[in-house]
Design a protein around this motif. Structure first.
Motif, mmCIF file in Angstrom:
data_model
loop_
_atom_site.group_PDB
_atom_site.id
_atom_site.type_symbol
_atom_site.label_atom_id
_atom_site.label_comp_id
_atom_site.label_asym_id
_atom_site.label_seq_id
_atom_site.Cartn_x
_atom_site.Cartn_y
_atom_site.Cartn_z
ATOM 1 N N UNK A 190 26.995 78.787 12.044
ATOM 2 C CA UNK A 190 28.184 78.587 12.873
ATOM 3 C C UNK A 190 28.526 77.107 12.813
ATOM 4 N N UNK B 276 37.844 87.564 15.588
ATOM 5 C CA UNK B 276 37.412 87.013 14.307
ATOM 6 C C UNK B 276 38.652 86.926 13.424
ATOM 7 N N UNK C 7 34.014 73.753 15.413
ATOM 8 C CA UNK C 7 35.303 73.045 15.345
ATOM 9 C C UNK C 7 35.459 72.199 16.616
ATOM 10 N N UNK D 88 31.237 75.213 3.848
ATOM 11 C CA UNK D 88 31.994 74.076 4.381
ATOM 12 C C UNK D 88 31.815 73.968 5.883
ATOM 13 N N UNK E 287 34.900 87.174 3.608
ATOM 14 C CA UNK E 287 33.586 86.911 4.185
ATOM 15 C C UNK E 287 33.660 85.971 5.383
ATOM 16 N N UNK E 288 34.471 84.935 5.282
ATOM 17 C CA UNK E 288 34.499 83.875 6.283
ATOM 18 C C UNK E 288 35.602 84.077 7.310
ATOM 19 N N UNK E 289 35.408 83.449 8.461
ATOM 20 C CA UNK E 289 36.454 83.497 9.460
ATOM 21 C C UNK E 289 36.181 82.525 10.583
ATOM 22 N N UNK E 290 37.190 82.375 11.457
ATOM 23 C CA UNK E 290 37.059 81.510 12.617
ATOM 24 C C UNK E 290 36.787 82.387 13.824
ATOM 25 N N UNK E 291 35.799 82.009 14.624
ATOM 26 C CA UNK E 291 35.503 82.777 15.815
ATOM 27 C C UNK E 291 35.097 81.802 16.905
ATOM 28 N N UNK E 292 34.484 82.297 17.969
ATOM 29 C CA UNK E 292 34.052 81.403 19.040
ATOM 30 C C UNK E 292 32.774 81.948 19.652
ATOM 31 N N UNK E 293 32.207 81.196 20.588
ATOM 32 C CA UNK E 293 30.855 81.510 21.060
ATOM 33 C C UNK E 293 30.821 82.564 22.168
ATOM 34 N N UNK F 286 34.951 76.836 19.564
ATOM 35 C CA UNK F 286 35.344 77.502 18.320
ATOM 36 C C UNK F 286 34.508 77.041 17.134
ATOM 37 N N UNK F 287 34.466 77.889 16.131
ATOM 38 C CA UNK F 287 33.774 77.501 14.919
ATOM 39 C C UNK F 287 34.066 78.447 13.783
ATOM 40 N N UNK F 288 33.600 78.072 12.602
ATOM 41 C CA UNK F 288 33.756 78.906 11.419
ATOM 42 C C UNK F 288 32.435 79.603 11.165
ATOM 43 N N UNK F 289 32.493 80.912 10.933
ATOM 44 C CA UNK F 289 31.280 81.646 10.636
ATOM 45 C C UNK F 289 31.610 82.689 9.580
ATOM 46 N N UNK F 290 30.738 83.676 9.402
ATOM 47 C CA UNK F 290 31.011 84.723 8.423
ATOM 48 C C UNK F 290 30.414 86.035 8.914
#
Lengths: 229, 229
Positions: A28, B28, A31, A109, B34-40, A35-39
């Motif tokens: 994770x 998401x 940002x 990234x 595969x990748x994406x932006x999400x949050x906690x 928020x953040x970028x994950x998969x």
């Protein structure tokens, strides 16, 4: 856990006396504080492999990204958030390792800057600048005292070309490839093993079962035997 | 589930005959396959509230982002991935609703373009352009036939100012505010309720317990009574 331990009695102890370090799950990349970028990696394949390695007699350290899976019996789990954090945990666990398996879908990234406070929504388009993360597996494999390294590749197309290319580029004796659409996030998968002898497809199966197939292939290579084609 | 149903017997049926639609969890927003932006967001607060509403006698539809929590007894869950998908599910569930509670941490932004295939890593910096997502809660609250709307605000600072500002801007009769550091992702939380009568802090508690406090406040407002300060 009792079932897991009982099951373990029937697994050949092909990794007895070996130390295995694995990574699993997504990372994770923050940002801002929320928020953040994950998969879409669920961690299931990595956890299944950690369990299979423990059942095969290995001492196992599992460096796990943020997932909510139970720790498999006989496995020591340490947790990590970002790719940089995971890298740190891997290098801390590495001394004495005979095998390193990079199952985690480490983010390629991360945001160049992490905002200290939650970015407030505006009506505007937002640009996020990303910078490449270190390649943990390639770094481990490039060490003078590198353990036996196994990579994973999840691709959306051209599996053979990308997977074998990745294996050669990183100098890995073995790599497990799969198509994202076949297994990522789910309970089953279809994988192909790549090594110096070529490609070895395994039949589609639950991840727990695939894990035993991967461990048995890995153990044969590790023992210097030619794998059965 | 039996324990949940038994517990339900002791909860005052303050929402009997009401239909409640809630959202929970993160969304998401895909960058590529595969990748994406999400949050906690863990979804725990939204699921706890859905459960508390069902125990209080309501018909409950829970529109959930990607989390792996069990469906609470007596709750109908529908799942969503992105903010756009969640919006669609909310509007499908809305007819006949007396209450809408927007607990989900809906992504404010999504990537302007979604890559069809996995973006390959290069040594270069990467830019991702993001575009604002629709504001589901504000849209629901702005309808002629709007149900009683409850918002949530998770902030990293200046809670009172941001939370009360959000409540007024979106025209919400009630909003639940908390600091990210106090509760997001965890099992406990410290929240403050905001309504036309002012701010009402609840004591720090497990999310299941907070949920009952929020439901009881909500039911009093819904019945047109002044909340106890």
């Amino acid at each position: 856990e009792i079932v897991e331990r009982l099951e373990g009695f029937f697994v050949p102890r092909v990794l007895a006396g070996r130390k295995v370090v694995l990574t699993a799950g997504p990372t994770f990349e923050a940002i801002d504080p929320v928020r953040g970028i994950t998969n879409i990696s669920s961690g299931k394949m990595g956890y299944a492999l950690a369990r299979a390695c423990a059942q095969a007699g290995a001492e196992v350290v599992l460096v796990s990204g943020p997932v909510s899976l139970p720790v498999p019996a006989g496995v020591r789990r340490v947790t990590a958030g970002s790719a940089l954090g995971m890298r740190e945990q891997v290098f801390a666990a590495l001394p004495g390792a005979d095998v390193f398996i990079g199952v985690a879908a480490v983010a390629d990234y991360r945001p160049l800057e992490v905002a200290e406070h939650k970015i407030k929504k505006s009506g505007e388009t937002l640009e996020i600048a990303l910078t490449p993360n270190p390649d943990i597996l390639a770094e481990v494999a490039a060490r003078q005292d590198a353990p036996f390294c196994v990579g994973f590749a999840a691709e959306s197309r051209d599996l053979d070309a990308y997977a074998e290319g990745k294996r050669r580029r990183k100098g890995l004796p073995m790599l497990v490839g799969n198509l994202v659409s076949d297994g990522m996030g789910g309970d089953e998968n279809t994988v192909v093993l790549y090594d110096d002898a070529g490609r070895h497809p395994l039949p589609r199966a639950p991840k727990a079962e695939l894990a035993h197939g991967i461990v048995s292939h890995l153990a044969r290579l590790l023992d210097g035997c030619r794998p059965q084609a």
